[in-house]
Scaffold this motif. Structure first.
Motif, PDB file in Angstrom:
ATOM      1  N   SER A  96       6.377   0.496  -0.708  1.00 55.35           N
ATOM      2  CA  SER A  96       6.682   0.407  -2.135  1.00 55.35           C
ATOM      3  C   SER A  96       7.669  -0.713  -2.418  1.00 55.35           C
ATOM      4  O   SER A  96       7.481  -1.516  -3.338  1.00 55.35           O
ATOM      5  CB  SER A  96       7.244   1.743  -2.633  1.00 55.35           C
ATOM      6  N   ALA A  97       8.728  -0.778  -1.648  1.00 56.94           N
ATOM      7  CA  ALA A  97       9.732  -1.829  -1.837  1.00 56.94           C
ATOM      8  C   ALA A  97       9.137  -3.205  -1.554  1.00 56.94           C
ATOM      9  O   ALA A  97       9.353  -4.158  -2.312  1.00 56.94           O
ATOM     10  CB  ALA A  97      10.936  -1.575  -0.940  1.00 56.94           C
ATOM     11  N   GLY A  98       8.379  -3.313  -0.476  1.00 58.49           N
ATOM     12  CA  GLY A  98       7.752  -4.591  -0.138  1.00 58.49           C
ATOM     13  C   GLY A  98       6.774  -5.047  -1.204  1.00 58.49           C
ATOM     14  O   GLY A  98       6.724  -6.233  -1.561  1.00 58.49           O
ATOM     15  N   PHE A  99       6.022  -4.108  -1.756  1.00 57.77           N
ATOM     16  CA  PHE A  99       5.049  -4.444  -2.789  1.00 57.77           C
ATOM     17  C   PHE A  99       5.746  -4.935  -4.059  1.00 57.77           C
ATOM     18  O   PHE A  99       5.307  -5.891  -4.693  1.00 57.77           O
ATOM     19  CB  PHE A  99       4.165  -3.228  -3.093  1.00 57.77           C
ATOM     20  N   SER A 100       6.859  -4.303  -4.428  1.00 55.67           N
ATOM     21  CA  SER A 100       7.623  -4.735  -5.611  1.00 55.67           C
ATOM     22  C   SER A 100       8.150  -6.149  -5.432  1.00 55.67           C
ATOM     23  O   SER A 100       8.082  -6.976  -6.348  1.00 55.67           O
ATOM     24  CB  SER A 100       8.794  -3.787  -5.870  1.00 55.67           C
ATOM     25  N   ILE A 101       8.664  -6.451  -4.249  1.00 55.36           N
ATOM     26  CA  ILE A 101       9.187  -7.787  -3.983  1.00 55.36           C
ATOM     27  C   ILE A 101       8.056  -8.807  -3.959  1.00 55.36           C
ATOM     28  O   ILE A 101       8.193  -9.914  -4.493  1.00 55.36           O
ATOM     29  CB  ILE A 101       9.985  -7.798  -2.662  1.00 55.36           C
ATOM     30  N   LEU A 102       6.916  -8.448  -3.392  1.00 55.22           N
ATOM     31  CA  LEU A 102       5.760  -9.354  -3.378  1.00 55.22           C
ATOM     32  C   LEU A 102       5.287  -9.648  -4.799  1.00 55.22           C
ATOM     33  O   LEU A 102       5.007 -10.799  -5.147  1.00 55.22           O
ATOM     34  CB  LEU A 102       4.623  -8.748  -2.556  1.00 55.22           C
ATOM     35  N   CYS A 103       5.221  -8.625  -5.646  1.00 57.01           N
ATOM     36  CA  CYS A 103       4.820  -8.836  -7.043  1.00 57.01           C
ATOM     37  C   CYS A 103       5.804  -9.736  -7.776  1.00 57.01           C
ATOM     38  O   CYS A 103       5.397 -10.603  -8.557  1.00 57.01           O
ATOM     39  CB  CYS A 103       4.702  -7.502  -7.780  1.00 57.01           C
TER      40      CYS A 103
END
Length: 187
Positions: free
Chosen positions: A124-131
């Motif tokens: 979840s955290a990685g996906f937010s940063i990627l977005c």
């Protein structure tokens, strides 16, 4: 009073960040960006990047940075102490019980049940940063017309280098930083 607020916010992060630094990122984001608004989302992403390049756990580095940013050295000490104290208490308590009951199937079941939750928090955290890096937002909105193609290329290249050739992550981060300077500041 702000010192107590810094201490309490990072105490909660330290208390509930089961699984380490990456699992703490959504909790840090919630406390620092959403609830207390000490940082913007962009500044939060910058903290995560800086925390990856500096020695020590992400949560402690973030606590020190946020505390310094909010109130200086005293704030850094309050936030860092708040972040570290729960871990010390929990580790000492768990170590005692783990060594006393390490063969119990209940303990093994609890540990196996926690693994998927930790993976979900990290993803979840990685996906937010990627977005945020690719689309300029940390949400589930994907405006294709607003894709930062340079960031996408750097991400893809870093991912490939890490997965295929198993290059040291520090070298990959350094290379990505140099590429960012060249692309976003010089070109």
């Amino acid at each position: 009073m702000i010192y107590l607020k810094l201490f309490w916010s990072f105490f909660q992060i330290g208390l509930f960040s089961i699984g380490g630094g990456y699992a703490a990122m959504p909790l840090i984001q919630n406390q620092v960006v959403d609830i207390n608004q000490w940082l913007t989302m962009q500044e939060f992403v910058d903290i995560v990047s800086i925390s990856q390049m500096t020695p020590g756990p992400i949560a402690i580095n973030a606590a020190t940075f946020v505390g310094t940013r909010v109130t200086g050295l005293a704030g850094a000490l309050a936030a860092t102490a708040g972040c570290v104290l729960p871990s010390c208490i929990i580790v000492l308590t768990l170590a005692y019980f783990y060594y006393k009951y390490q063969g119990a199937t209940l303990i093994k079941g609890i540990l196996q049940g926690l693994r998927p939750a930790v993976v979900a928090m990290i993803a979840s955290a990685g996906f937010s940063i990627l977005c945020l890096a690719l689309f300029g937002n940390g949400q589930l909105i994907f405006p294709i017309g607003q894709v930062d193609w340079w960031a996408a290329a750097i991400f893809a290249l870093c991912f490939l280098v890490l997965r295929k050739w198993k290059v040291n992550p520090i070298l990959v981060m350094s290379g990505a930083g140099v590429a960012g300077i060249l692309i976003y500041r010089i070109l």
